[in-house]
Motif scaffolding. Sequence first.
Motif, PDB file in Angstrom:
ATOM      1  N   ALA A  61      14.155   8.617   5.482  1.00  0.00           N
ATOM      2  CA  ALA A  61      15.199   9.372   6.178  1.00  0.00           C
ATOM      3  C   ALA A  61      14.635  10.475   7.064  1.00  0.00           C
ATOM      4  CB  ALA A  61      16.156   9.971   5.157  1.00  0.00           C
ATOM      5  N   GLY A  62      13.330  10.531   7.205  1.00  0.00           N
ATOM      6  CA  GLY A  62      12.707  11.592   7.986  1.00  0.00           C
ATOM      7  C   GLY A  62      13.006  11.490   9.473  1.00  0.00           C
ATOM      8  N   GLY A  63      12.644  12.539  10.187  1.00  0.00           N
ATOM      9  CA  GLY A  63      12.822  12.541  11.639  1.00  0.00           C
ATOM     10  C   GLY A  63      14.250  12.659  12.096  1.00  0.00           C
ATOM     11  N   GLY A  64      15.120  13.210  11.269  1.00  0.00           N
ATOM     12  CA  GLY A  64      16.519  13.383  11.668  1.00  0.00           C
ATOM     13  C   GLY A  64      17.319  12.111  11.674  1.00  0.00           C
ATOM     14  N   LEU A  65      16.879  11.093  10.899  1.00  0.00           N
ATOM     15  CA  LEU A  65      17.557   9.792  10.900  1.00  0.00           C
ATOM     16  C   LEU A  65      19.035   9.918  10.521  1.00  0.00           C
ATOM     17  CD1 LEU A  65      16.935   6.626  11.117  1.00  0.00           C
ATOM     18  CD2 LEU A  65      16.985   6.687   8.616  1.00  0.00           C
ATOM     19  N   LEU A  66      19.346  10.803   9.586  1.00  0.00           N
ATOM     20  CA  LEU A  66      20.720  10.901   9.071  1.00  0.00           C
ATOM     21  C   LEU A  66      21.567  11.942   9.807  1.00  0.00           C
ATOM     22  CD1 LEU A  66      20.043  10.614   5.232  1.00  0.00           C
ATOM     23  CD2 LEU A  66      20.624   8.800   6.853  1.00  0.00           C
ATOM     24  N   GLU A  67      21.092  12.419  10.925  1.00  0.00           N
ATOM     25  CA  GLU A  67      21.842  13.409  11.685  1.00  0.00           C
ATOM     26  C   GLU A  67      23.188  12.823  12.147  1.00  0.00           C
ATOM     27  OE1 GLU A  67      21.356  16.136  15.745  1.00  0.00           O
ATOM     28  OE2 GLU A  67      19.614  15.127  14.860  1.00  0.00           O
ATOM     29  N   GLY A  68      24.265  13.547  11.878  1.00  0.00           N
ATOM     30  CA  GLY A  68      25.596  13.104  12.281  1.00  0.00           C
ATOM     31  C   GLY A  68      26.251  12.127  11.333  1.00  0.00           C
ATOM     32  N   VAL A  69      25.539  11.689  10.277  1.00  0.00           N
ATOM     33  CA  VAL A  69      26.095  10.731   9.323  1.00  0.00           C
ATOM     34  C   VAL A  69      27.162  11.417   8.472  1.00  0.00           C
ATOM     35  CG1 VAL A  69      25.554   9.424   7.213  1.00  0.00           C
ATOM     36  CG2 VAL A  69      24.097   9.205   9.242  1.00  0.00           C
ATOM     37  N   GLN A  70      28.284  10.727   8.266  1.00  0.00           N
ATOM     38  CA  GLN A  70      29.404  11.283   7.514  1.00  0.00           C
ATOM     39  C   GLN A  70      29.538  10.698   6.108  1.00  0.00           C
ATOM     40  OE1 GLN A  70      31.596  10.128  11.205  1.00  0.00           O
ATOM     41  NE2 GLN A  70      33.001  11.741  10.541  1.00  0.00           N
ATOM     42  N   ALA A  71      28.954   9.500   5.889  1.00  0.00           N
ATOM     43  CA  ALA A  71      29.043   8.864   4.571  1.00  0.00           C
ATOM     44  C   ALA A  71      27.823   7.974   4.366  1.00  0.00           C
ATOM     45  CB  ALA A  71      30.325   8.045   4.443  1.00  0.00           C
ATOM     46  N   ILE A  72      27.395   7.860   3.113  1.00  0.00           N
ATOM     47  CA  ILE A  72      26.239   7.037   2.754  1.00  0.00           C
ATOM     48  C   ILE A  72      26.636   6.086   1.644  1.00  0.00           C
ATOM     49  CG2 ILE A  72      23.937   7.043   1.703  1.00  0.00           C
ATOM     50  CD1 ILE A  72      23.358   9.664   3.007  1.00  0.00           C
ATOM     51  N   GLY A  73      26.200   4.838   1.791  1.00  0.00           N
ATOM     52  CA  GLY A  73      26.316   3.852   0.726  1.00  0.00           C
ATOM     53  C   GLY A  73      24.938   3.512   0.207  1.00  0.00           C
ATOM     54  N   VAL A  74      24.846   3.209  -1.082  1.00  0.00           N
ATOM     55  CA  VAL A  74      23.556   2.932  -1.711  1.00  0.00           C
ATOM     56  C   VAL A  74      23.550   1.529  -2.307  1.00  0.00           C
ATOM     57  CG1 VAL A  74      21.925   3.608  -3.504  1.00  0.00           C
ATOM     58  CG2 VAL A  74      23.173   5.370  -2.237  1.00  0.00           C
ATOM     59  N   SER A  75      22.576   0.751  -1.904  1.00  0.00           N
ATOM     60  CA  SER A  75      22.269  -0.526  -2.541  1.00  0.00           C
ATOM     61  C   SER A  75      20.908  -0.382  -3.206  1.00  0.00           C
ATOM     62  CB  SER A  75      22.228  -1.637  -1.488  1.00  0.00           C
ATOM     63  OG  SER A  75      21.450  -2.736  -1.914  1.00  0.00           O
TER      64      SER A  75
END
Length: 476
Positions: A61-75
């Motif tokens: 998730a480094g480098g700002g990958l999750l910037e602006g993300v509102q929800a996360i799902g996990v598998s």
Amino acid sequence: MGIVAGLDSSPDFTRIVVCDSDTGAVLRQGYAPHPLDPVEGGGRPSDVDPQAWLLSLGEAAGGGLLEGVQAIGVSAQQNALVPLDHHGNTVRPALVGGDKRAQAAAAELIDRLGSREAWADAVGCVPQAAQPVAKLRWLARTEPENAQRVALLMQAHDWLVWQLLGRPARRTTDRGGASGTGYWSAATGSWRPDLVELALGRQAMLPEVLGPGDAAGTTPEGLIISAGTGETMAAAFGLGMRAGDAVVSLGASGSVMAVHHEALVDSSGAITSLADATGLHLPVVHTSNAVRVLRGTAEMLGLDGGLEELSELAMKSTPGAHGLVLLPYLEGEKTPNLPHTAGTLSGLRRESMRPEHLARAAFEGMVCGLADAMDVLRGRGVEIRRVFLLGAAAELHTVQAVAPMLFGTQVVVPQPADYAAIGAARQAAWALNGQLPQWQGAAAQVFEPGEEAAVGQAVRQQYRAVREQIHPGAFS
């Protein structure tokens, strides 16, 4: 436009996809291997510190990958047992993968409940070494001091969701992941704490099972975390599987999994009754032999070009391989239940004793074996109109030629993609928007049986005749 992320923590690495919540278009991707200690002799470790999953996640998730993300799902990988104490700390490293140490424990559990049929009736499957219930029994027998400290049982995706939420008092899972534990019933939608006690010797807390579109919670930063699920269920969701669809997985061994409206109770144990990530069910039938049949044949014929050369050679033959039939039971077989048998090559005549006919018989034998597994599901009322073919061998020309006519249905070969991560992202979009996202299905090649359907029936009849002659009543 909403933005969601899907995180897939496989046995070896973490993949993350960031998607448009409305269309499913992949906007960004991340990847990082798990920092696992090497195993002597190669292979994967059976014991893994779950912190390795978090370290891999952070790197991916480094480098700002999750910037602006509102929800996360996990598998996450299935069958990982994470035993925790009263403080939420791991009692020991997670037990992962197809842990052969638990084989005797699985057999003991069958005896303790009374029979394979009793387990199938209870939870829709018969204990196998890979399942958490068998690993739990192994823990009780082998590490009794650790077993006494166990207060809560989690799986990999449960634990990761809990960590992302800051380890709240509420612990959750989903019905898909729960259905693979061996102590949750897909038919009743409920835990079987009596089976936990049978395995562990006492009770332990179990997570709350969420509905498909439910959120597990919200982080202090306001990020929604969906229920999460197992890799198999996430990949099915990412592919866009629906009723009438099946997945045939081509690994060394094989499996056939289909979407069905109800849980199937199979007293023989041939069908494992899993739940999916949408509220439906995923009955699965496994075979012991798939691509290993092709690799063995290529080695036998001395082909340096491997499976690609074997495929080219097989296409020089014709359907039915001039009467050659290979029963592909090289490692014994699960479906039909012939654990101690061997493969059989039948129909040898002077005109059939050519490399191209043996090559063709290997492909037809492998696919016919998987078609037999598919028929087990069809025999229980599972409708199969479309088959997704997964695995590197699905790209081989001969597989694409023989599969539609032997399965008797449309065959779809999806383009390579991170379908488990995409399925996790789709689940996150469901939790974010409150409705099932209608994302476009996987880009794929599509193959129809067409005029070859009758030829395929004849090849399968040839195969069945040999199977019944060598192993009469194998499917009775």
